[in-house]
Design an enzyme around this catalytic site. Structure first.
Site, PDB file in Angstrom:
ATOM      1  N   ALA A   1      27.881  69.287 -42.456  1.00  0.00           N
ATOM      2  CA  ALA A   1      27.611  67.714 -42.558  1.00  0.00           C
ATOM      3  C   ALA A   1      26.472  67.226 -41.424  1.00  0.00           C
ATOM      4  CB  ALA A   1      28.605  66.854 -42.740  1.00  0.00           C
TER       5      ALA A   1
ATOM      6  N   ARG B   1      14.487  64.817 -46.100  1.00  0.00           N
ATOM      7  CA  ARG B   1      13.667  64.621 -47.463  1.00  0.00           C
ATOM      8  C   ARG B   1      14.320  63.552 -48.509  1.00  0.00           C
ATOM      9  NH1 ARG B   1      14.050  70.485 -50.089  1.00  0.00           N
ATOM     10  NH2 ARG B   1      15.968  70.673 -48.514  1.00  0.00           N
TER      11      ARG B   1
ATOM     12  N   THR C   1      22.916  77.490 -40.288  1.00  0.00           N
ATOM     13  CA  THR C   1      24.311  77.194 -40.601  1.00  0.00           C
ATOM     14  C   THR C   1      25.085  77.955 -39.903  1.00  0.00           C
ATOM     15  OG1 THR C   1      23.733  78.800 -42.103  1.00  0.00           O
ATOM     16  CG2 THR C   1      23.540  76.656 -43.001  1.00  0.00           C
TER      17      THR C   1
ATOM     18  N   ASN D   1      19.403  67.598 -51.851  1.00  0.00           N
ATOM     19  CA  ASN D   1      18.500  67.327 -50.620  1.00  0.00           C
ATOM     20  C   ASN D   1      17.382  66.289 -50.562  1.00  0.00           C
ATOM     21  OD1 ASN D   1      19.629  69.574 -48.797  1.00  0.00           O
ATOM     22  ND2 ASN D   1      18.882  70.900 -50.648  1.00  0.00           N
TER      23      ASN D   1
ATOM     24  N   ALA E   1      38.187  12.611 -69.490  1.00  0.00           N
ATOM     25  CA  ALA E   1      36.985  13.223 -69.284  1.00  0.00           C
ATOM     26  C   ALA E   1      36.162  12.248 -68.241  1.00  0.00           C
ATOM     27  CB  ALA E   1      36.432  13.179 -70.684  1.00  0.00           C
TER      28      ALA E   1
ATOM     29  N   ARG F   1      36.980   6.415 -63.320  1.00  0.00           N
ATOM     30  CA  ARG F   1      35.299   6.253 -63.683  1.00  0.00           C
ATOM     31  C   ARG F   1      35.042   4.918 -64.090  1.00  0.00           C
ATOM     32  NH1 ARG F   1      36.213   8.912 -69.894  1.00  0.00           N
ATOM     33  NH2 ARG F   1      37.036   6.853 -70.914  1.00  0.00           N
TER      34      ARG F   1
END
Length: 465
Positions: free
Chosen positions: A9, A15, A78, A227, A422, A439
């Site tokens: 890794a 790319r 590799t 890749n 409400a 209210r």
């Protein structure tokens, strides 16, 4: 037999044209190297060593202490990469798997079968191979007159005859560990790339009349190495189809599999139906008999049995059995819905626990709240949880009723069975069984609307002149 693994890794992945380290690009919602490491753990390797290079901190931050690490400071091929493992592995006995961190589609049973062949034949090395109609760019498997593997030739070093071979090296191997490091000591960089090829180990072992086996993949797509971005997209599609097929085999109905996206770690119970455009991400767990979608996104969440979620977004939430969500709802982190809860259209729930049977049917926001059983929220009701500095809690007990366009200014508590009228803005606790009205009293001024219209009309005329 003792099994070890070396994951290559260290490549920068130029790319990919990305700031992200190549093996950390996700496929199926998980970084490629994560797929590889999980597969190795599944076959119970005793040690996993990841060879890292430029940007190694990011890989180590992701994988943590699940693996060991070794640094390849220079990218010299590799063979050179595997050689970095020598101080840690050279005294070990057993089988060493060498695999690339950008091959996320290799499955655990494939590795198990390759190892089985390797052990049964007593091979010094076993190569995972595949047949390709267009093998350009891959190393070719060259066999001798008896059909055994004699060497691997990199594409750039192939003669015309060797380039015509269809069997290719996938880059995954099993080695006798002792023989691997002994042969690596004889590898040179006498090739067009001036690199130390791991493939030269095969030639060296074959020259020593050591047994070399090839494990030919039934499905060559498992070997895809990523890749660049086109290969990343190809791997994504291949994994998506594999995941979707397995869920369907397990009893899940996908109405349109090509337009359903399920990441690798998602679990789904049988008889669940998933409609087109649905995306299931992360560690999501879906129960049995659910209906999800269309166009629904669920991430890192738990959804129990017989739940319906339509055209909604669910993130780090819990939805209990028989609940319904949507259309066009948003469950944010910390949302927890009890059984038979209903969350309707254009409702947002965040860090709130809704008890069994409660309903928030439309156009509401419930955040930082604990809500009891059988509570009803009217249209446009919200918990006002943020004062500009801190998030505050709203508590609502069982059987309460919160009317339309109610503002509950947190911190505040609404008692059991209370009724909030409400249009109210509630700043003080409402005791159990009480009715709250907060209210202004309505005042009507006869004929005043006509006066306002006349004034506005006159202003409009004056401006136009």
């Amino acid at each position: 037999m003792n099994k070890m693994a070396i994951v290559l890794a260290a490549g920068q992945g130029k790319r990919m044209k990305s700031k992200l380290y190549k093996v950390l690009h996700p496929v199926g919602g998980k970084p490629m190297v994560g797929h590889v490491v999980d597969t190795l753990h599944h076959i119970e390797v005793s040690r996993t060593l990841v060879v890292v290079g430029f940007g190694s901190e990011a890989v180590q931050n992701y994988l943590g202490d699940k693996v060991e690490y070794v640094l390849q400071e220079q990218q010299l091929g590799t063979g050179h990469a595997v050689l970095q493992a020598k101080p840690l592995f050279e005294k070990e006995e057993g089988v060493t798997i060498v695999i690339c961190g950008d091959t996320p589609l290799i499955q655990h049973h494939t590795l198990q079968e390759m190892i089985k062949l390797h052990e049964q034949t007593g091979a010094a090395a076993t190569i995972m191979t595949a047949e390709m109609v267009q093998p350009a760019g891959y190393g070719r498997i060259i066999r001798n007159a008896e059909g055994s593997v004699s060497r691997i030739v990199e594409h750039k070093d192939c003669t015309p005859e060797e380039a015509s071979v269809k069997e290719i090296n996938t880059g995954t191997y099993c080695f006798d560990n002792q023989l691997l490091f002994e042969a690596l000591g004889h590898v040179t960089n006498d090739n067009t790339q001036n690199e130390y090829y791991l493939t030269d180990v095969i030639r060296i072992l074959a020259g020593q009349r050591k047994g070399i086996q090839a494990y030919l993949l039934e499905d060559g797509s498992e070997s895809i190495g990523v890749n660049d971005r086109p290969a990343l997209a190809e791997a994504e599609q291949l994994l998506k189809r594999r995941i979707n097929k397995q869920h369907m085999i397990n009893g899940v109905t996908l109405i349109d599999p090509e337009n359903t996206y399920i990441e690798a770690d998602v679990q789904i119970g049988m008889d669940t139906v998933i409609l087109p455009g649905t995306i299931l991400r992360g560690s999501t767990l879906i129960g049995e008999g659910c209906t999800l979608g269309p166009n629904t996104e669920i991430t890192d969440s738990t959804v129990k049995d017989e739940v319906t979620i339509k055209q909604s977004v669910v993130q780090e939430a819990f939805v209990d059995s028989f609940a319904s969500v949507g259309p066009f709802a948003y469950l944010r982190p910390g949302a927890k819905l009890g059984q038979h809860v209903k969350v309707g259209d254009f409702v947002e729930i965040k860090n709130a626990d809704l008890g069994e049977g409660s309903k928030v049917s439309h156009l509401s926001y419930i955040g930082d709240a604990t809500v009891g059983k059988n509570v009803n929220f009217g249209c446009g009701a919200i918990t006002v949880n943020y004062d500009g500095f801190n998030k505050n809690l709203t508590e609502i007990d069982d059987d309460a009723f919160v009317g339309s366009n109610v503002n509950l200014i947190a911190p505040v508590k609404i008692g059991k069975g209370a009724y909030v009228v409400a249009g109210s803005t509630i700043t003080q606790p409402v005791e159990a069984g009480d009715l709250a009205i907060a209210r202004e009293r309505q005042v009507n001024k006869p004929g005043y609307a006509d006066k306002i219209r006349s004034r506005m009309k006159a202003r409009k005329i004056n401006k136009s002149e």
